[in-house]
Enzyme design. Structure first.
Site, PDB file in Angstrom:
ATOM      1  CB  SER A 154      -0.946  -0.028   1.200  1.00 40.68           C
ATOM      2  OG  SER A 154      -1.931   0.953   1.099  1.00 40.68           O
ATOM      3  CG  HIS A 212      -5.663  -2.339   0.307  1.00 39.50           C
ATOM      4  ND1 HIS A 212      -4.959  -1.831  -0.759  1.00 39.50           N
ATOM      5  CD2 HIS A 212      -5.103  -1.785   1.409  1.00 39.50           C
ATOM      6  CE1 HIS A 212      -4.026  -0.995  -0.323  1.00 39.50           C
ATOM      7  NE2 HIS A 212      -4.089  -0.964   0.993  1.00 39.50           N
TER       8      HIS A 212
END
Length: 727
Positions: free
Chosen positions: A575, A696
């Site tokens: 991320s 994610h």
């Protein structure tokens, strides 16, 4: 875009036998998988597009890869996945490594998160070996897990593990529970209500309470017959482009149709508001509103049956609020105290009337709990925690004993003055401790039992020096008696953003790396919160380059100290940490041999065009501001790639359902690096792994985690010449 750590523990915030290999043997092993499954990169047409920002023209060739609905993009992704599978599956010893990872994941100790007492019941999210998803359970006491009963098992609703619990909140009496459920890691949650005693669904399903942009939250009314919930715009209320913005707070009464629900808070809040709700005593409701992800927070209060009143603004520095039954508010504030202080304010009075109760200390105050006339405060000392106790009458404080280099993840109030603390370290798994009045901590029955032995591993704290002279802490896990001869494979992890701190935490999968002769390092970079808000602000907006300089300084320190050398150094991050990987490999390609970049961002000039990207403007900046644009362009990894450069081998991983970071970021970066490398550096492949069953990272099934870890570890180990089979 906050992301749970890949090497450090993911709670969102956790004997080894070492065998030395000669440099000659390692050189013979490096890149074996690439050579065994040599294949050309898929054809990727260049279609130049040019934008102009503040008089500066910027070109790129791969914008066409942004639209995943185009058949040619789907075909390109499929071709990249096929190449990646061919490369990774051909790595010698991969099957043995996969079996080891599966064994460790399947035998992981039972853990309990989100622990809390509601009525006469303790609730927890139970993580168990062999299960695709955690379950919500109740028990009579943390000392009586035998009384446990399952309230909700998401795998009974989706056997393949594709349905995940985003979060849950029991009613004050523990009779009912509200649960946000989402599919395939999408974090697009609907609110489901259940009767705790029967486990049966009740009332209506409330849609659009949770999105990956601003998250979601719920708080029950004091009588347990209604609740407040976050809500995103219904179809037709706003343009489609605003579907994941303008989060508001609505109220619902059980038994009534959704058409009777009404908005109670949200008018005038920012488009990128992220709201979190909590109930206090005597019907008090607290709303914490974040202005995106940059760290600005404001608080609103609603007393029983009354209107909402603003307690603090984004500029006031209030980071947390707790209320006592006798009408006091206790505030965690950074106003004039960047490492945190505690203020006290009578309910109903303006913030200006608050008195300083606990002044700023050496450590960074992260959380506190009021219990029996005392404040229990958890501080960060650059990464590890310290637990202190403050007496409200005497104003005296003392330090409570913790294991060395440990973290306090949570403080939870029980009945009759009981306080529990969740504590873990790099070598000891999470345990819930009861904090006694005399200051000692006693493990409850919810303490985890490790499935791996770290007794022959030592954990050290060393400090690297960044470009500007800043000292950067490094947490080093290494076999005892390690000789610093520069020969060891090292995996360096970093994040550095959003004030997210990298704290000590147990992860059994570290054994996979350590038992094959490796060293693990977790860096506490600027941008995190390890040293307070000043440490965070030193690594955001136009100061983001400091984060990359810190990480490069960490790598140089490990080489200078004799831990490793560039051809034996791998790096990993996800991320915001994926951005770190992109910046590190493009700014210092000579410093690393292999990179695993997960769900990362690489085109910094187009991040804000995605829904969640807009929430990150307060952390990264915007191209609309010239100074911020210059800073973004200065480090944007996609724009720093240079043709003909010998870059490290890189594995990019992403998921189709990622609502936090657009998977196109990985696609474009892979295309650019593959074009820059060409066939000249076949021993250092640039690979893309896109999962159709993940987002994610949040909510991923156990099988998805095993598959991804097998791929990432085998790739890095192969590139560094490590044996994939257990020595």
């Amino acid at each position: 875009m906050k992301h749970p750590s890949l090497i450090p523990p993911a709670s969102r915030r956790r004997a080894v036998r070492w065998m030395a290999l000669s440099t000659l043997a390692l050189a013979g092993l490096a890149g074996a998988g690439a050579a065994a499954a040599d294949a050309a990169y898929p054809a990727t047409p260049k279609r130049a597009v040019q934008d102009t920002f503040h008089g500066t023209a910027v070109s790129e060739d791969y914008r066409w890869l942004e639209d995943f609905e185009r058949p040619e993009v789907k075909q390109w992704v499929a071709a990249q996945n096929a190449l990646t599978r061919a490369r990774l599956d051909a790595i010698p010893g991969r099957e043995a490594l996969a079996a080891r990872i599966k064994d460790l994941v399947s035998s992981r100790p039972t853990g309990y998160g989100s622990l809390g007492l509601y009525g006469q019941r303790w609730f927890a999210l139970k993580f168990e070996a062999g299960r695709q998803q955690p379950r919500i359970v109740t028990m009579d006491s943390p000392d009586q897990p035998g009384t446990e009963r399952v309230v909700l098992d998401p795998t009974e609703l989706a056997a393949d593990g594709s349905l995940a619990i985003d979060w849950f909140q029991p009613s004050p009496d523990g009779q009912r529970i509200a649960v946000s459920l989402s599919e395939k890691g999408s974090e697009r949650g609907s609110l489901h209500l259940y009767d705790v005693a029967s486990g049966k669904a009740i009332d209506v399903v409330i849609p659009r309470v949770q999105f990956p942009t601003g998250g979601g939250s719920v708080s029950w009314h004091a009588d347990g017959k209604g609740l407040l919930y976050t809500r995103y715009p219904a179809p037709g209320e706003r343009p489609d482009s605003d579907a994941m913005f303008f989060q508001e707070v609505w109220t619902h009464r059980l038994g009534e149709p959704l058409s009777r629900d009404r908005r109670v808070l949200g008018q005038g809040l920012p488009r990128i508001a992220e709201t979190f709700l909590a109930a206090g005593p005597k019907g008090l409701q607290i709303a914490q509103v974040l202005n995106g992800d940059g760290g600005e927070e404001a608080f609103w209060l609603q007393q029983k049956g009354g209107r909402w009143q603003q307690l603090s603004t984004f500029a006031d520095g209030v980071k947390g609020v707790q209320a006592s039954a006798d009408g006091w508010l206790y505030l965690l504030s950074t106003q004039g105290a960047p490492k945190g202080q505690v203020l006290r304010l009578k309910l109903g009075q303006p913030l200006a009337k608050a008195e300083r109760l606990v002044p700023e200390a050496e450590g960074t105050l992260t959380q506190f709990k009021l219990q029996d006339g005392r404040l229990y405060l958890s501080y960060l000392l650059g990464g590890p925690s310290e637990l202190r106790r403050f007496d409200l009458k005497t104003r005296k404080s003392d330090v409570m004993p913790l294991p060395p280099i440990a973290s306090v993840d949570a403080l939870v109030k029980g009945a009759k003055g009981e306080l529990l603390a969740s504590v873990q370290s790099y070598t000891q798994p999470q345990a819930w401790y009861r904090v006694h009045a005399d200051g000692h901590l006693e493990a409850t029955a919810l303490a985890q039992k490790a499935n791996v032995d770290f007794s022959d591993v030592e954990v050290l704290r060393e400090f690297a020096t960044s470009k500007d002279g800043t000292r950067v802490p490094l947490n080093i896990l290494r076999p005892k008696g390690l000789t610093l001869d520069g020969s060891h494979p090292v995996l360096l992890y970093g994040y550095g953003g959003y004030s997210v701190s990298q704290t000590p935490g147990f992860n059994a999968l570290r054994k996979v790396w350590l038992e094959r002769g490796g060293v693990l390092v977790i860096a506490n970079l600027r941008g995190g919160g390890e040293y307070g808000e000043a440490w965070h602000l030193a690594g955001n907006l136009t100061r983001k380059q400091n984060v990359f300089d810190d990480f490069i300084g960490a790598a140089e320190h490990l080489i200078a100290r004799g831990y490793t050398k560039p051809e034996r150094l791998a790096i990993q991050g996800g991320s915001n940490g994926g951005l770190l990987m992109g910046a590190a490999l493009t700014q210092r390609p000579d410093l690393f041999r292999a990179v695993h970049a997960s769900v990362g961002i690489y085109d910094m000039l187009r991040v804000e065009l995605d829904a969640n990207g807009a929430f990150n403007i307060t952390e990264f900046g915007t191209v609309k501001d010239e100074a911020q644009f210059r800073a973004l362009l200065g480090y944007s990894p996609l724009h720093k790639v240079r043709d003909g450069t010998r870059y490290p081998a890189v594995l990019f991983t992403t998921g189709d359902h990622d609502g936090r970071v657009n998977p196109m970021q990985s696609r474009k970066m892979v295309a650019r690096l593959q074009a820059a490398q060409g066939a000249a550096f076949a021993d250092r492949p640039i690979l893309l792994r896109t999962s159709a069953n993940a987002g994610h990272g949040m909510g991923s099934s156990t099988s998805e985690v095993i598959a991804e870890r097998t791929d990432s570890f085998s790739f890095l180990m192969d590139q560094l010449g490590m044996p994939l089979q257990k020595p």
